[in-house]
Design a protein around this motif. Structure first.
Motif, mmCIF file in Angstrom:
data_model
loop_
_atom_site.group_PDB
_atom_site.id
_atom_site.type_symbol
_atom_site.label_atom_id
_atom_site.label_comp_id
_atom_site.label_asym_id
_atom_site.label_seq_id
_atom_site.Cartn_x
_atom_site.Cartn_y
_atom_site.Cartn_z
ATOM 1 N N ASN A 1 0.864 -1.179 0.000
ATOM 2 C CA ASN A 1 0.000 0.000 0.000
ATOM 3 C C ASN A 1 0.902 1.231 0.000
ATOM 4 O OD1 ASN A 1 -1.482 2.265 1.830
ATOM 5 N ND2 ASN A 1 -2.945 1.148 0.582
ATOM 6 N N LEU A 2 0.815 2.024 -1.055
ATOM 7 C CA LEU A 2 1.624 3.231 -1.169
ATOM 8 C C LEU A 2 0.758 4.458 -0.922
ATOM 9 C CD1 LEU A 2 3.839 2.509 -4.317
ATOM 10 C CD2 LEU A 2 4.270 1.922 -1.920
ATOM 11 N N ALA A 3 1.243 5.365 -0.105
ATOM 12 C CA ALA A 3 0.528 6.599 0.199
ATOM 13 C C ALA A 3 1.412 7.783 -0.148
ATOM 14 C CB ALA A 3 0.149 6.642 1.681
ATOM 15 N N THR A 4 0.807 8.795 -0.753
ATOM 16 C CA THR A 4 1.538 9.991 -1.140
ATOM 17 C C THR A 4 0.842 11.230 -0.613
ATOM 18 O OG1 THR A 4 2.322 11.321 -3.013
ATOM 19 C CG2 THR A 4 0.336 10.010 -3.373
ATOM 20 N N ALA A 5 1.634 12.242 -0.294
ATOM 21 C CA ALA A 5 1.085 13.512 0.181
ATOM 22 C C ALA A 5 0.580 14.377 -0.967
ATOM 23 C CB ALA A 5 2.157 14.274 0.959
ATOM 24 N N ILE A 6 0.795 13.918 -2.196
ATOM 25 C CA ILE A 6 0.361 14.688 -3.370
ATOM 26 C C ILE A 6 -0.979 14.141 -3.856
ATOM 27 C CG2 ILE A 6 0.991 15.457 -5.672
ATOM 28 C CD1 ILE A 6 3.878 14.957 -4.983
ATOM 29 N N PRO A 7 -2.021 14.970 -3.903
ATOM 30 C CA PRO A 7 -3.358 14.487 -4.278
ATOM 31 C C PRO A 7 -3.499 14.243 -5.779
ATOM 32 C CG PRO A 7 -3.422 16.840 -3.878
ATOM 33 C CD PRO A 7 -2.032 16.397 -3.531
ATOM 34 N N GLY A 8 -4.616 13.617 -6.145
ATOM 35 C CA GLY A 8 -4.950 13.419 -7.551
ATOM 36 C C GLY A 8 -4.721 12.001 -8.038
ATOM 37 N N LYS A 9 -5.729 11.477 -8.727
ATOM 38 C CA LYS A 9 -5.606 10.121 -9.265
ATOM 39 C C LYS A 9 -4.444 10.020 -10.246
ATOM 40 C CE LYS A 9 -8.279 6.459 -11.489
ATOM 41 N NZ LYS A 9 -9.593 6.083 -12.081
ATOM 42 N N PHE A 10 -4.218 11.073 -11.021
ATOM 43 C CA PHE A 10 -3.116 11.049 -11.975
ATOM 44 C C PHE A 10 -1.770 10.912 -11.274
ATOM 45 C CE2 PHE A 10 -4.453 15.381 -11.088
ATOM 46 C CZ PHE A 10 -3.281 16.057 -10.794
ATOM 47 N N ASN A 11 -1.680 11.402 -10.039
ATOM 48 C CA ASN A 11 -0.425 11.244 -9.299
ATOM 49 C C ASN A 11 -0.258 9.838 -8.732
ATOM 50 O OD1 ASN A 11 1.061 13.684 -9.550
ATOM 51 N ND2 ASN A 11 -0.525 14.705 -8.358
ATOM 52 N N VAL A 12 -1.353 9.100 -8.602
ATOM 53 C CA VAL A 12 -1.237 7.679 -8.254
ATOM 54 C C VAL A 12 -0.514 6.949 -9.386
ATOM 55 C CG1 VAL A 12 -2.514 5.537 -7.842
ATOM 56 C CG2 VAL A 12 -3.265 7.656 -6.749
ATOM 57 N N LEU A 13 -0.845 7.315 -10.628
ATOM 58 C CA LEU A 13 -0.155 6.721 -11.778
ATOM 59 C C LEU A 13 1.318 7.136 -11.797
ATOM 60 C CD1 LEU A 13 -2.882 7.084 -14.514
ATOM 61 C CD2 LEU A 13 -1.763 4.954 -13.898
ATOM 62 N N ASN A 14 1.586 8.405 -11.486
ATOM 63 C CA ASN A 14 2.977 8.865 -11.477
ATOM 64 C C ASN A 14 3.807 8.133 -10.429
ATOM 65 O OD1 ASN A 14 2.401 10.746 -13.499
ATOM 66 N ND2 ASN A 14 1.906 12.352 -12.038
ATOM 67 N N MET A 15 3.244 7.974 -9.228
ATOM 68 C CA MET A 15 4.006 7.286 -8.183
ATOM 69 C C MET A 15 4.183 5.806 -8.530
ATOM 70 S SD MET A 15 1.619 6.683 -4.810
ATOM 71 C CE MET A 15 0.317 5.416 -4.788
ATOM 72 N N THR A 16 3.204 5.227 -9.224
ATOM 73 C CA THR A 16 3.307 3.817 -9.605
ATOM 74 C C THR A 16 4.355 3.624 -10.697
ATOM 75 O OG1 THR A 16 0.965 3.525 -9.042
ATOM 76 C CG2 THR A 16 2.007 1.783 -10.320
ATOM 77 N N ALA A 17 4.469 4.584 -11.600
ATOM 78 C CA ALA A 17 5.527 4.522 -12.613
ATOM 79 C C ALA A 17 6.894 4.485 -11.930
ATOM 80 C CB ALA A 17 5.438 5.726 -13.540
ATOM 81 N N ALA A 18 7.078 5.376 -10.957
ATOM 82 C CA ALA A 18 8.345 5.421 -10.216
ATOM 83 C C ALA A 18 8.572 4.140 -9.431
ATOM 84 C CB ALA A 18 8.343 6.624 -9.281
ATOM 85 N N ALA A 19 7.522 3.663 -8.779
ATOM 86 C CA ALA A 19 7.629 2.441 -7.979
ATOM 87 C C ALA A 19 7.939 1.228 -8.849
ATOM 88 C CB ALA A 19 6.327 2.221 -7.211
ATOM 89 N N SER A 20 7.342 1.170 -10.031
ATOM 90 C CA SER A 20 7.572 0.047 -10.949
ATOM 91 C C SER A 20 9.027 -0.012 -11.378
ATOM 92 C CB SER A 20 6.676 0.184 -12.186
ATOM 93 O OG SER A 20 5.307 0.152 -11.830
ATOM 94 N N LEU A 21 9.587 1.164 -11.704
ATOM 95 C CA LEU A 21 10.996 1.195 -12.091
ATOM 96 C C LEU A 21 11.879 0.759 -10.928
ATOM 97 C CD1 LEU A 21 13.344 1.918 -13.962
ATOM 98 C CD2 LEU A 21 13.206 4.256 -13.081
ATOM 99 N N ALA A 22 11.626 1.303 -9.754
ATOM 100 C CA ALA A 22 12.451 0.964 -8.598
ATOM 101 C C ALA A 22 12.403 -0.535 -8.314
ATOM 102 C CB ALA A 22 11.972 1.757 -7.380
ATOM 103 N N PHE A 23 11.227 -1.135 -8.440
ATOM 104 C CA PHE A 23 11.071 -2.559 -8.154
ATOM 105 C C PHE A 23 11.912 -3.413 -9.092
ATOM 106 C CE2 PHE A 23 8.866 -6.677 -8.489
ATOM 107 C CZ PHE A 23 8.860 -7.049 -7.144
#
Length: 437
Positions: A232-254
């Protein structure tokens, strides 16, 4: 007009388009080699992560940067909003995502001298098409999305996609793609030398997003990296589009081998990005937000996000940039009329265009939507438009000002003028509150 600009203008007017293109190509390819050699090809030994796409590049880069720092890596970052080398951070005041060839090579030299482990870059289609970074080996390439923008330069979406595709053409070690994006199949043709993954809400995405929760001050989601591994990833930045942005970053890191607990902490560490859903204060119980949204897709997603959390009305102060894609102006007007409760149509950066004509084009889209005219006030002076929006705000409202974001100046009639939306908002709030006493 500089000597270089005068020469360019003369050459372009005296040669056929094909000849001009060949000369420009040869010049750009040779220049990047010469400038890179001047600095000793500093990027050749650096591990460079590049993020491209229409929207979300800056935020995705910042997420990646925070994850890498959480692991303990030393990083450098170059984005539209911020430039950073080994935690020394500054606002990007270049009014450009990618600097000049000389500026970028100097950045790589500074990053190399700082002994960074990774460089995270935001890369535009213009920079790719003009070979500005052709001497930079790319270890990982990330795609956020492809929606209408820059058609003044690329002419067609196919050309736009092809320019972005140059980032993936040399088989970087890692490729990360947005499975939900309509151009996914095009970019999926490119191969990675080690690993390629997709992310999104689609069931077919390698990294699958589920259980998204949106809040006024952030968002969270369950991210399934594999059928067995999820977080479960939580971000202080709102917006559904930012969920996609954080997931892009998380996918690369993984796929780079970062532990999921470090990914989670890195995502949480990013408290905000200048000019991206940035809170600029409150007035009469209304929140004032600054955002860089300057494309139809970005504006639509921003307003959808704000409507989902606003307790009352959403007021929008916006316009369009001169010397850029003219086709998107009425489209953005339509989106504003559909999504915002009140619109304050104003000037942004006119560059060398007539600002009246820019507003006219945006308004042509607004008036196509039922009720659009009634909810719109046209105020050319940007400061006065912001003032009007602030003065009418009530408790529970959100006032959002788009287009300029973090930028520190505006270009009007070719002249560079000091300007920052956030500073102007804070100044006006103080004035209005003083007047009310």
């Amino acid at each position: 007009m500089s000597i270089k600009q005068t020469l360019v203008k003369k050459v372009r007017s005296s040669l056929p388009a094909g000849g001009v293109h060949l000369i420009e190509e040869a010049y750009r390819r040779s220049r990047v080699q010469i400038v890179s050699a001047k600095y000793g090809f500093p990027a050749k030994d650096l591990k460079v992560i590049a993020v491209t796409g229409t929207n979300g590049k800056t935020t995705t880069c910042n997420y990646i940067n925070e994850i890498l720092k959480e692991v303990g890596f030393k990083t450098a970052l170059f984005t539209t909003a911020v430039i950073e080398i080994d935690n020394q951070r500054q606002i990007n005041d270049l009014n450009a995502t990618v600097g000049t060839t000389d500026r970028m090579q100097r950045f790589f030299k500074d990053a190399k001298n700082a002994n960074v482990d990774y460089v995270v870059l935001e890369i535009t289609s213009h920079a790719l098409d003009q070979h500005k970074l052709s001497t930079v080996p790319i270890e990982a390439a990330v795609m956020t999305n492809l929606t209408q923008d820059h058609l003044d330069y690329h002419k067609t979406m196919e050309n736009y996609a092809a320019a972005k595709g140059k980032l993936f053409a040399n088989k970087p070690k890692y490729i990360v793609l947005n499975r939900d994006d309509q151009w996914f199949d095009f970019f999926d043709e490119f191969e990675a030398s080690v690993k390629k993954v997709s992310y999104g809400e689609s069931k077919e995405a390698d990294t699958h997003i589920s259980h998204i929760k949106l809040y006024k001050k952030g968002s969270e989601a369950d991210i399934h990296f594999t059928p067995e591994i999820h977080e479960n990833l939580a971000t202080a930045i709102p917006g559904k589009f930012n969920v996609l942005n954080m997931t892009a970053a998380a996918s690369l890191a993984f796929i780079m081998g970062v532990k999921t607990e470090d990914i989670k902490e890195g995502i949480a560490n990013l408290e905000g990005v200048p000019g991206r859903l940035e809170s600029a204060g409150e007035i009469n119980g209304a929140e004032v937000i600054i955002d860089y949204a300057h494309t139809p897709d970005a504006l639509e997603k921003l307003l959808e996000s704000l409507n989902s959390v606003a307790k009352n009305k959403v007021s929008l102060v916006f316009g369009a940039t001169g010397d850029r894609d003219k086709e998107k102006r009425p489209i953005m007007g339509q989106i504003a009329a559909k999504q915002a409760d009140k619109i304050f149509l104003t000037d942004e950066e006119s560059y060398n265009e007539n600002p009246d004509e820019i507003r006219k084009a945006v308004f042509s889209g607004i008036k196509e939507i039922k009720g659009g005219i009634e909810k719109t006030k046209e105020i050319a002076d940007r400061k006065e438009a912001i003032r009007a929006a602030l003065k009418q705000a009530k408790g529970g409202d959100i006032v959002v000002i788009t287009g300029m974001g973090h930028e520190k100046f505006r270009i009007i009639n070719g002249e560079k003028l000091p300007w920052n939306d956030g500073d102007v908002v804070r100044e006006l709030i103080a004035e209005i509150e003083k007047e009310a006493k």
